[in-house]
Motif scaffolding. Sequence first.
Motif, PDB file in Angstrom:
ATOM      1  N   SER A 195      -5.926  22.349 -51.858  1.00 44.06           N
ATOM      2  CA  SER A 195      -6.970  23.277 -52.298  1.00 44.06           C
ATOM      3  C   SER A 195      -6.835  24.677 -51.708  1.00 44.06           C
ATOM      4  CB  SER A 195      -8.343  22.711 -51.919  1.00 44.06           C
ATOM      5  OG  SER A 195      -8.507  22.711 -50.506  1.00 44.06           O
ATOM      6  N   GLY A 196      -6.236  24.785 -50.534  1.00 42.24           N
ATOM      7  CA  GLY A 196      -6.168  26.083 -49.877  1.00 42.24           C
ATOM      8  C   GLY A 196      -7.472  26.485 -49.220  1.00 42.24           C
ATOM      9  N   LEU A 197      -8.472  25.605 -49.228  1.00 41.84           N
ATOM     10  CA  LEU A 197      -9.761  25.881 -48.598  1.00 41.84           C
ATOM     11  C   LEU A 197      -9.708  25.413 -47.148  1.00 41.84           C
ATOM     12  CD1 LEU A 197     -12.128  24.749 -51.492  1.00 41.84           C
ATOM     13  CD2 LEU A 197     -11.406  27.071 -50.903  1.00 41.84           C
ATOM     14  N   LYS A 198      -9.482  26.343 -46.249  1.00 42.78           N
ATOM     15  CA  LYS A 198      -9.282  26.020 -44.839  1.00 42.78           C
ATOM     16  C   LYS A 198     -10.576  25.541 -44.201  1.00 42.78           C
ATOM     17  CE  LYS A 198      -7.327  27.978 -40.606  1.00 42.78           C
ATOM     18  NZ  LYS A 198      -8.474  27.745 -39.724  1.00 42.78           N
ATOM     19  N   ARG A 199     -10.467  24.438 -43.470  1.00 45.59           N
ATOM     20  CA  ARG A 199     -11.619  23.903 -42.765  1.00 45.59           C
ATOM     21  C   ARG A 199     -11.660  24.421 -41.329  1.00 45.59           C
ATOM     22  NH1 ARG A 199     -11.256  17.870 -42.566  1.00 45.59           N
ATOM     23  NH2 ARG A 199     -13.156  18.212 -41.368  1.00 45.59           N
ATOM     24  N   ASN A 200     -12.828  24.418 -40.759  1.00 46.52           N
ATOM     25  CA  ASN A 200     -13.009  24.829 -39.363  1.00 46.52           C
ATOM     26  C   ASN A 200     -13.187  23.572 -38.511  1.00 46.52           C
ATOM     27  OD1 ASN A 200     -13.467  26.264 -37.030  1.00 46.52           O
ATOM     28  ND2 ASN A 200     -15.629  26.642 -37.483  1.00 46.52           N
ATOM     29  N   ILE A 201     -12.082  23.046 -38.003  1.00 43.07           N
ATOM     30  CA  ILE A 201     -12.103  21.802 -37.236  1.00 43.07           C
ATOM     31  C   ILE A 201     -12.201  22.140 -35.742  1.00 43.07           C
ATOM     32  CG2 ILE A 201     -10.819  19.696 -36.660  1.00 43.07           C
ATOM     33  CD1 ILE A 201      -9.515  19.912 -39.412  1.00 43.07           C
ATOM     34  N   LYS A 202     -13.277  21.721 -35.121  1.00 45.35           N
ATOM     35  CA  LYS A 202     -13.498  22.051 -33.711  1.00 45.35           C
ATOM     36  C   LYS A 202     -13.169  20.899 -32.770  1.00 45.35           C
ATOM     37  CE  LYS A 202     -17.058  25.487 -34.737  1.00 45.35           C
ATOM     38  NZ  LYS A 202     -18.459  25.926 -34.501  1.00 45.35           N
ATOM     39  N   GLU A 203     -13.233  19.668 -33.259  1.00 47.76           N
ATOM     40  CA  GLU A 203     -12.882  18.530 -32.433  1.00 47.76           C
ATOM     41  C   GLU A 203     -12.340  17.407 -33.303  1.00 47.76           C
ATOM     42  OE1 GLU A 203     -16.132  16.675 -30.460  1.00 47.76           O
ATOM     43  OE2 GLU A 203     -17.436  16.661 -32.224  1.00 47.76           O
ATOM     44  N   ILE A 204     -11.573  16.536 -32.684  1.00 46.86           N
ATOM     45  CA  ILE A 204     -10.967  15.424 -33.397  1.00 46.86           C
ATOM     46  C   ILE A 204     -11.849  14.190 -33.245  1.00 46.86           C
ATOM     47  CG2 ILE A 204      -8.919  13.987 -33.648  1.00 46.86           C
ATOM     48  CD1 ILE A 204      -8.498  16.948 -34.313  1.00 46.86           C
ATOM     49  N   ARG A 205     -12.401  13.751 -34.372  1.00 43.60           N
ATOM     50  CA  ARG A 205     -13.217  12.539 -34.374  1.00 43.60           C
ATOM     51  C   ARG A 205     -12.656  11.473 -35.312  1.00 43.60           C
ATOM     52  NH1 ARG A 205     -16.018  10.905 -30.705  1.00 43.60           N
ATOM     53  NH2 ARG A 205     -17.330   9.739 -32.174  1.00 43.60           N
ATOM     54  N   THR A 206     -12.192  11.904 -36.482  1.00 43.52           N
ATOM     55  CA  THR A 206     -11.711  10.970 -37.492  1.00 43.52           C
ATOM     56  C   THR A 206     -10.257  11.287 -37.834  1.00 43.52           C
ATOM     57  OG1 THR A 206     -13.932  10.814 -38.430  1.00 43.52           O
ATOM     58  CG2 THR A 206     -12.110  10.030 -39.792  1.00 43.52           C
ATOM     59  N   VAL A 207      -9.427  10.263 -37.789  1.00 38.69           N
ATOM     60  CA  VAL A 207      -8.000  10.387 -38.101  1.00 38.69           C
ATOM     61  C   VAL A 207      -7.739   9.638 -39.396  1.00 38.69           C
ATOM     62  CG1 VAL A 207      -5.656   9.856 -37.303  1.00 38.69           C
ATOM     63  CG2 VAL A 207      -7.426  10.565 -35.662  1.00 38.69           C
ATOM     64  N   GLY A 208      -6.818  10.144 -40.223  1.00 40.56           N
ATOM     65  CA  GLY A 208      -6.578   9.489 -41.497  1.00 40.56           C
ATOM     66  C   GLY A 208      -5.144   9.573 -41.962  1.00 40.56           C
ATOM     67  N   THR A 209      -4.801   8.718 -42.924  1.00 32.50           N
ATOM     68  CA  THR A 209      -3.503   8.755 -43.584  1.00 32.50           C
ATOM     69  C   THR A 209      -3.674   8.221 -44.997  1.00 32.50           C
ATOM     70  OG1 THR A 209      -1.147   8.220 -43.320  1.00 32.50           O
ATOM     71  CG2 THR A 209      -2.705   6.425 -42.977  1.00 32.50           C
ATOM     72  N   VAL A 210      -2.710   8.540 -45.852  1.00 32.21           N
ATOM     73  CA  VAL A 210      -2.699   8.056 -47.237  1.00 32.21           C
ATOM     74  C   VAL A 210      -1.293   7.583 -47.548  1.00 32.21           C
ATOM     75  CG1 VAL A 210      -3.138   8.596 -49.658  1.00 32.21           C
ATOM     76  CG2 VAL A 210      -4.397   9.810 -47.864  1.00 32.21           C
ATOM     77  N   SER A 211      -1.156   6.388 -48.083  1.00 36.45           N
ATOM     78  CA  SER A 211       0.161   5.897 -48.494  1.00 36.45           C
ATOM     79  C   SER A 211      -0.004   4.681 -49.383  1.00 36.45           C
ATOM     80  CB  SER A 211       1.023   5.550 -47.277  1.00 36.45           C
ATOM     81  OG  SER A 211       0.688   4.276 -46.753  1.00 36.45           O
ATOM     82  N   ASN A 212       1.131   4.182 -49.879  1.00 39.59           N
ATOM     83  CA  ASN A 212       1.096   2.956 -50.671  1.00 39.59           C
ATOM     84  C   ASN A 212       1.090   1.707 -49.794  1.00 39.59           C
ATOM     85  OD1 ASN A 212       3.740   2.844 -49.724  1.00 39.59           O
ATOM     86  ND2 ASN A 212       4.637   3.475 -51.669  1.00 39.59           N
ATOM     87  N   LEU A 213       1.071   1.900 -48.475  1.00 37.25           N
ATOM     88  CA  LEU A 213       0.988   0.826 -47.489  1.00 37.25           C
ATOM     89  C   LEU A 213       2.242  -0.040 -47.430  1.00 37.25           C
ATOM     90  CD1 LEU A 213      -2.731  -0.374 -47.690  1.00 37.25           C
ATOM     91  CD2 LEU A 213      -1.745   1.640 -46.595  1.00 37.25           C
ATOM     92  N   ASN A 214       3.351   0.431 -48.009  1.00 36.29           N
ATOM     93  CA  ASN A 214       4.614  -0.263 -47.807  1.00 36.29           C
ATOM     94  C   ASN A 214       5.027  -0.150 -46.343  1.00 36.29           C
ATOM     95  OD1 ASN A 214       5.032  -1.114 -50.452  1.00 36.29           O
ATOM     96  ND2 ASN A 214       5.953   0.828 -51.052  1.00 36.29           N
ATOM     97  N   LEU A 215       5.887  -1.071 -45.922  1.00 35.65           N
ATOM     98  CA  LEU A 215       6.275  -1.100 -44.516  1.00 35.65           C
ATOM     99  C   LEU A 215       6.955   0.184 -44.057  1.00 35.65           C
ATOM    100  CD1 LEU A 215       7.574  -4.768 -44.160  1.00 35.65           C
ATOM    101  CD2 LEU A 215       5.369  -3.826 -43.445  1.00 35.65           C
ATOM    102  N   VAL A 216       7.685   0.851 -44.963  1.00 37.39           N
ATOM    103  CA  VAL A 216       8.366   2.077 -44.561  1.00 37.39           C
ATOM    104  C   VAL A 216       7.380   3.196 -44.241  1.00 37.39           C
ATOM    105  CG1 VAL A 216      10.478   1.569 -45.840  1.00 37.39           C
ATOM    106  CG2 VAL A 216       8.626   2.809 -46.958  1.00 37.39           C
ATOM    107  N   LYS A 217       6.130   3.044 -44.613  1.00 41.07           N
ATOM    108  CA  LYS A 217       5.135   4.074 -44.333  1.00 41.07           C
ATOM    109  C   LYS A 217       4.583   3.984 -42.911  1.00 41.07           C
ATOM    110  CE  LYS A 217       5.351   6.041 -48.346  1.00 41.07           C
ATOM    111  NZ  LYS A 217       5.925   7.405 -48.492  1.00 41.07           N
TER     112      LYS A 217
END
Length: 402
Positions: free
Chosen positions: A213-235
């Motif tokens: 999107s190019g819409l920059k967020r203002n992240i002040k602290e790390i609370r939630t971590v995430g990833t996206v994948s097809n969940l294959n083992l190579v990921k």
Amino acid sequence: MAFRNDRLRVLQVTPTLGPGGAEHVAAFLATAFMVPRSVALCSAHGGTYAQSLHARHVTFRVFEPAWRQVRRNNVVLRKWRGWRAQHLQMPALSSQSVFLAPQKGFPQSIPGFPEWFAAILDRSTYQVVHLHQLSCLGLGEIAKAKVETVIYGQHNILSERHGQEDIVFLKQQLQKVDRVVCASKTCLDDFVRVIGYPCHNTVVIPNPSFLASGLKRNIKEIRTVGTVSNLNLVKGIDILLEAWKLIMKRWNLGSLHIAGGSHGDIAYWRSVAEKMNLGSTVHFLGAPTSEAGMHRFYDTIDAVVVPSRTESFPLLAVEALSRGIPVIASDIPALRETVGDAGLFFPTEDPVELSNCVERLVKDPALVARLSHAGHERWREKYSPGMIKSSYEHVYRGASQR
């Protein structure tokens, strides 16, 4: 056929409109080079990107075979449906299934598909046909007989989908192609080395994304971590879960969000997380069903982890950079090339170092701010949709003038 000064008429060809890197590129380019009242994209069957194309008022066609059994890779797929079915019904993959086997006979092996494809080209005035994935490359001979320019999008020659038979098939079919587009320099280097294809006939263009999107967020602290994948083992989901277990012993973070994957693979990894006593902190969100849902995902993530064992072009990393979300990635060539100095890297297969990278972000807000700024600037300079469209237009026009 010489290109006129009007808009390019480009047909994107992909075997499906379901989730996947090649399908994502095809859907994006179908909107970027959309011509009124034209077929912008054709596919053997539909999927989630059909909704995106409808939302953008893109006209497209999906081949709808009759009900039948189709044999692929010695597995009988139950039945084909039209695009309204959203996906091909087939036996669920086990958690140990990394990739499907070779696909070189699909979709041109579907009865009636080559004739349907040729009829589309006969009825239209396309200047370029862009074939995505090895499985569509067999249509190159038909395309070359009817249009001047045929482009092939190569995504990952080292993928386990490509066995020796596929390599032989690929070498033969590339004779019908005017230019090969690779998603990264890493991808190009592997392609030239494995196939022996001439460098002068290849070009690197990063994969575009609807979600950057190019819409920059203002992240002040790390609370939630995430990833996206097809969940294959190579990921590297196993590596991420091991690292998360270490992280939760040191820090009381919010949660780990994992998006994507089939029902079978989600169930498998959920059981792994529960055995590791992580069930209450790890949330499996399933495969994205809409762009809005994926935008919400990025809006709630403070750091993105890409723990892959192999990648050709990490679209997840680009989408994170576009929002200024810090990226933690395994130290492999494609991720180094994409993320550059806008992220933290850990040795592949090393959950301890991955957990240390997360800890660095948790303890150092200044580092979070620096990576956020650097990531957003890197996306703006290298991966913005306008730049990618311009690069493709240059290739589409230039390939016909060689």
